[in-house]
Design a protein around this motif. Structure first.
Motif, PDB file in Angstrom:
ATOM      1  N   THR A  96      27.117  25.365  80.391  1.00 22.86           N
ATOM      2  CA  THR A  96      27.604  25.310  79.015  1.00 22.86           C
ATOM      3  C   THR A  96      28.881  24.489  78.932  1.00 22.86           C
ATOM      4  OG1 THR A  96      26.658  27.476  78.512  1.00 22.86           O
ATOM      5  CG2 THR A  96      28.384  26.672  77.045  1.00 22.86           C
ATOM      6  N   THR A  97      28.889  23.494  78.059  1.00 24.86           N
ATOM      7  CA  THR A  97      30.072  22.644  77.889  1.00 24.86           C
ATOM      8  C   THR A  97      30.694  22.775  76.505  1.00 24.86           C
ATOM      9  OG1 THR A  97      28.651  20.795  77.228  1.00 24.86           O
ATOM     10  CG2 THR A  97      29.243  20.952  79.565  1.00 24.86           C
ATOM     11  N   ALA A  98      29.926  23.199  75.515  1.00 21.50           N
ATOM     12  CA  ALA A  98      30.468  23.332  74.158  1.00 21.50           C
ATOM     13  C   ALA A  98      31.564  24.396  74.139  1.00 21.50           C
ATOM     14  CB  ALA A  98      29.358  23.693  73.180  1.00 21.50           C
ATOM     15  N   GLN A  99      32.733  24.037  73.615  1.00 24.81           N
ATOM     16  CA  GLN A  99      33.878  24.931  73.653  1.00 24.81           C
ATOM     17  C   GLN A  99      33.615  26.225  72.898  1.00 24.81           C
ATOM     18  OE1 GLN A  99      36.471  24.711  75.498  1.00 24.81           O
ATOM     19  NE2 GLN A  99      37.465  26.550  74.699  1.00 24.81           N
ATOM     20  N   SER A 100      32.945  26.130  71.756  1.00 27.35           N
ATOM     21  CA  SER A 100      32.692  27.333  70.962  1.00 27.35           C
ATOM     22  C   SER A 100      31.808  28.317  71.722  1.00 27.35           C
ATOM     23  CB  SER A 100      32.031  26.958  69.631  1.00 27.35           C
ATOM     24  OG  SER A 100      30.796  26.287  69.854  1.00 27.35           O
ATOM     25  N   VAL A 101      30.855  27.784  72.480  1.00 23.11           N
ATOM     26  CA  VAL A 101      29.974  28.645  73.268  1.00 23.11           C
ATOM     27  C   VAL A 101      30.738  29.246  74.442  1.00 23.11           C
ATOM     28  CG1 VAL A 101      27.845  28.764  74.613  1.00 23.11           C
ATOM     29  CG2 VAL A 101      27.962  27.304  72.586  1.00 23.11           C
ATOM     30  N   ARG A 102      31.600  28.454  75.070  1.00 23.39           N
ATOM     31  CA  ARG A 102      32.367  28.964  76.202  1.00 23.39           C
ATOM     32  C   ARG A 102      33.319  30.077  75.770  1.00 23.39           C
ATOM     33  NH1 ARG A 102      31.398  26.775  80.803  1.00 23.39           N
ATOM     34  NH2 ARG A 102      33.137  27.892  81.765  1.00 23.39           N
TER      35      ARG A 102
END
Length: 220
Positions: free
Chosen positions: A135-141
């Protein structure tokens, strides 16, 4: 809860200690004693050993503020209660932030890493190594980190309570419990070990606990 709960006499001793730390700022805000019972109600679930821990953290906070040229203000009752709660580092576990960083750094090869504590590995495994790694998307992290914090906190609760680390279903049950309640036995055992090393009595009655709190707050 165990010996030395936040009785009116204990809260009075705490108020004296707060005045020693904060001077007129504390008395102006809260008075000479806990007239409305706000502090007593907020701290009722905590043992004297927890209050001593919180008071020690206040001293550290005040010293840090002085070094940076800031002014330290008296805490609200709920904030002080939170400062009294046991934390992972109190029992030798990594902080939540450190545990998350470790999980992220080694999610690509969890089997090949020597984990600082099995609770870190189990929390990461519960989230999913592939998900953390890919996972790279900041919101997901951010959401992953929140889930990790929840899982790790539940595992820490079990360690503090002297219970074995358990599977996901049991972790979810413990996640809703009060951390101070879960930690009571572990804290009591740790305190007993320290007491024995210092040559203190095997059991501490309310008077002895109050005397220790007064000493910790500078009132003795």
């Amino acid at each position: 809860m165990g010996n030395g709960t936040a009785s009116p006499e204990v809260v009075d001793a705490l108020f004296d200690g707060m005045r020693n730390l904060y001077g007129a700022k504390f008395e102006k805000q809260w008075g000479e004693f806990d007239e409305q019972g706000v502090w007593g109600a907020e701290l009722a679930h905590l043992a004297i050993s927890h209050l001593e821990r919180g008071f020690h953290r206040l001293r550290v906070e005040i010293r840090d503020a002085a070094r940076s040229g800031d002014t330290a203000w008296p805490p609200q009752p709920a904030a002080f209660a939170a400062m009294c709660e046991p934390r992972p580092e109190d029992v030798g576990l990594p902080t939540v932030d450190a545990a998350w960083r470790e999980a992220c750094a080694h999610c690509h090869d969890p089997a090949g890493w020597r984990w600082s504590h099995d609770a870190v590995r189990m929390a990461g495994q519960a989230i999913g190594w592939r998900e953390i790694h890919g996972t790279t998307a900041q919101s997901v992290r951010v959401r992953l980190e929140k889930r990790f914090s929840h899982e790790y906190g539940a595992l820490v609760n079990r360690v503090m309570a002297g219970q074995p680390l358990a599977a996901q279903g049991l972790i979810e049950n413990d996640a809703t419990r009060n951390r101070a309640e879960l930690a009571e036995r572990a804290s009591r055992e740790a305190a007993q070990q320290q007491a024995e090393a210092a040559g203190l009595p095997h059991r501490m009655n309310a008077s002895q606990g109050l005397a220790m709190l007064k000493a910790a707050t500078g009132r003795a």
